[in-house]
Design a protein around this motif. Structure first.
Motif, mmCIF file in Angstrom:
data_model
loop_
_atom_site.group_PDB
_atom_site.id
_atom_site.type_symbol
_atom_site.label_atom_id
_atom_site.label_comp_id
_atom_site.label_asym_id
_atom_site.label_seq_id
_atom_site.Cartn_x
_atom_site.Cartn_y
_atom_site.Cartn_z
ATOM 1 N N LEU A 72 0.827 -1.212 0.000
ATOM 2 C CA LEU A 72 0.000 0.000 0.000
ATOM 3 C C LEU A 72 0.859 1.258 0.000
ATOM 4 O O LEU A 72 0.563 2.229 -0.720
ATOM 5 C CB LEU A 72 -0.945 0.005 1.197
ATOM 6 C CG LEU A 72 -2.110 -0.977 1.121
ATOM 7 C CD1 LEU A 72 -2.872 -0.991 2.437
ATOM 8 C CD2 LEU A 72 -3.029 -0.626 -0.030
ATOM 9 N N LEU A 73 1.916 1.260 0.793
ATOM 10 C CA LEU A 73 2.815 2.418 0.820
ATOM 11 C C LEU A 73 3.490 2.648 -0.544
ATOM 12 O O LEU A 73 3.548 3.785 -1.027
ATOM 13 C CB LEU A 73 3.885 2.243 1.889
ATOM 14 C CG LEU A 73 3.423 2.389 3.338
ATOM 15 C CD1 LEU A 73 4.546 2.007 4.276
ATOM 16 C CD2 LEU A 73 2.957 3.806 3.605
ATOM 17 N N LEU A 74 3.955 1.589 -1.152
ATOM 18 C CA LEU A 74 4.591 1.726 -2.456
ATOM 19 C C LEU A 74 3.608 2.194 -3.524
ATOM 20 O O LEU A 74 3.938 3.037 -4.362
ATOM 21 C CB LEU A 74 5.228 0.398 -2.878
ATOM 22 C CG LEU A 74 6.478 0.008 -2.099
ATOM 23 C CD1 LEU A 74 6.910 -1.403 -2.468
ATOM 24 C CD2 LEU A 74 7.604 0.975 -2.357
ATOM 25 N N LEU A 75 2.401 1.682 -3.509
ATOM 26 C CA LEU A 75 1.400 2.121 -4.478
ATOM 27 C C LEU A 75 1.057 3.592 -4.253
ATOM 28 O O LEU A 75 0.912 4.363 -5.218
ATOM 29 C CB LEU A 75 0.138 1.264 -4.359
ATOM 30 C CG LEU A 75 0.233 -0.139 -4.950
ATOM 31 C CD1 LEU A 75 -0.990 -0.946 -4.572
ATOM 32 C CD2 LEU A 75 0.384 -0.055 -6.456
ATOM 33 N N THR A 76 0.943 4.013 -3.005
ATOM 34 C CA THR A 76 0.636 5.417 -2.693
ATOM 35 C C THR A 76 1.752 6.325 -3.181
ATOM 36 O O THR A 76 1.485 7.366 -3.790
ATOM 37 C CB THR A 76 0.439 5.588 -1.169
ATOM 38 O OG1 THR A 76 -0.567 4.675 -0.746
ATOM 39 C CG2 THR A 76 0.042 7.005 -0.821
ATOM 40 N N VAL A 77 3.005 5.946 -2.938
ATOM 41 C CA VAL A 77 4.142 6.757 -3.397
ATOM 42 C C VAL A 77 4.162 6.825 -4.911
ATOM 43 O O VAL A 77 4.386 7.893 -5.496
ATOM 44 C CB VAL A 77 5.459 6.173 -2.839
ATOM 45 C CG1 VAL A 77 6.658 6.806 -3.503
ATOM 46 C CG2 VAL A 77 5.531 6.370 -1.325
ATOM 47 N N ASN A 78 3.910 5.718 -5.585
ATOM 48 C CA ASN A 78 3.948 5.694 -7.058
ATOM 49 C C ASN A 78 2.828 6.518 -7.672
ATOM 50 O O ASN A 78 3.002 7.083 -8.750
ATOM 51 C CB ASN A 78 3.886 4.256 -7.569
ATOM 52 C CG ASN A 78 5.222 3.573 -7.468
ATOM 53 O OD1 ASN A 78 6.252 4.192 -7.613
ATOM 54 N ND2 ASN A 78 5.193 2.287 -7.199
ATOM 55 N N VAL A 79 1.699 6.625 -7.028
ATOM 56 C CA VAL A 79 0.592 7.404 -7.580
ATOM 57 C C VAL A 79 0.968 8.887 -7.606
ATOM 58 O O VAL A 79 0.616 9.609 -8.543
ATOM 59 C CB VAL A 79 -0.693 7.169 -6.747
ATOM 60 C CG1 VAL A 79 -1.751 8.213 -7.058
ATOM 61 C CG2 VAL A 79 -1.233 5.766 -7.014
ATOM 62 N N PHE A 80 1.703 9.332 -6.604
ATOM 63 C CA PHE A 80 2.019 10.756 -6.506
ATOM 64 C C PHE A 80 3.355 11.128 -7.126
ATOM 65 O O PHE A 80 3.795 12.268 -7.002
ATOM 66 C CB PHE A 80 1.967 11.194 -5.035
ATOM 67 C CG PHE A 80 0.578 11.123 -4.486
ATOM 68 C CD1 PHE A 80 -0.412 12.008 -4.900
ATOM 69 C CD2 PHE A 80 0.241 10.150 -3.555
ATOM 70 C CE1 PHE A 80 -1.687 11.924 -4.406
ATOM 71 C CE2 PHE A 80 -1.046 10.074 -3.039
ATOM 72 C CZ PHE A 80 -2.021 10.963 -3.480
ATOM 73 N N LEU A 81 4.021 10.229 -7.786
ATOM 74 C CA LEU A 81 5.285 10.582 -8.459
ATOM 75 C C LEU A 81 5.074 11.054 -9.854
ATOM 76 O O LEU A 81 4.305 10.850 -10.606
ATOM 77 C CB LEU A 81 6.234 9.393 -8.451
ATOM 78 C CG LEU A 81 6.909 9.108 -7.133
ATOM 79 C CD1 LEU A 81 7.834 7.899 -7.266
ATOM 80 C CD2 LEU A 81 7.733 10.286 -6.638
#
Length: 81
Positions: A72-81
């Motif tokens: 979940l953390l990785l997906l959240t970071v990737n969405v905002f990059l």
């Protein structure tokens, strides 16, 4: 084939084959974590136990949650990059 009988040719090939593998083959086996030595035979019970262990897909709840939170953390970071 002149000069070699059916028995002499395989015997000659076996005698000329190197006993030890080449340095490149040794290096390749070492890099892959393999060995050239024969593996000992396992008993039927030990083989069945090992197969059961290898095919088991159980996971501990702590590591399941840890991996889910990480995902979940990785997906959240990737969405905002």
């Amino acid at each position: 084939m002149v000069g070699c009988s059916n028995i002499a040719y395989p015997k000659l090939v076996v005698e000329l084959m190197p006993v030890e593998p080449s340095a490149w083959k040794k290096l390749g086996l070492w890099l892959c974590g393999l060995s050239n030595r024969p593996q000992p035979e396992m008993s039927v019970e030990k083989r069945a136990e090992q197969e059961k262990k290898l095919t088991c897909i159980e996971e501990q709840p702590f590591w399941r949650n840890f991996c889910n939170i990480n995902a979940l953390l990785l997906l959240t970071v990737n969405v905002f990059l």
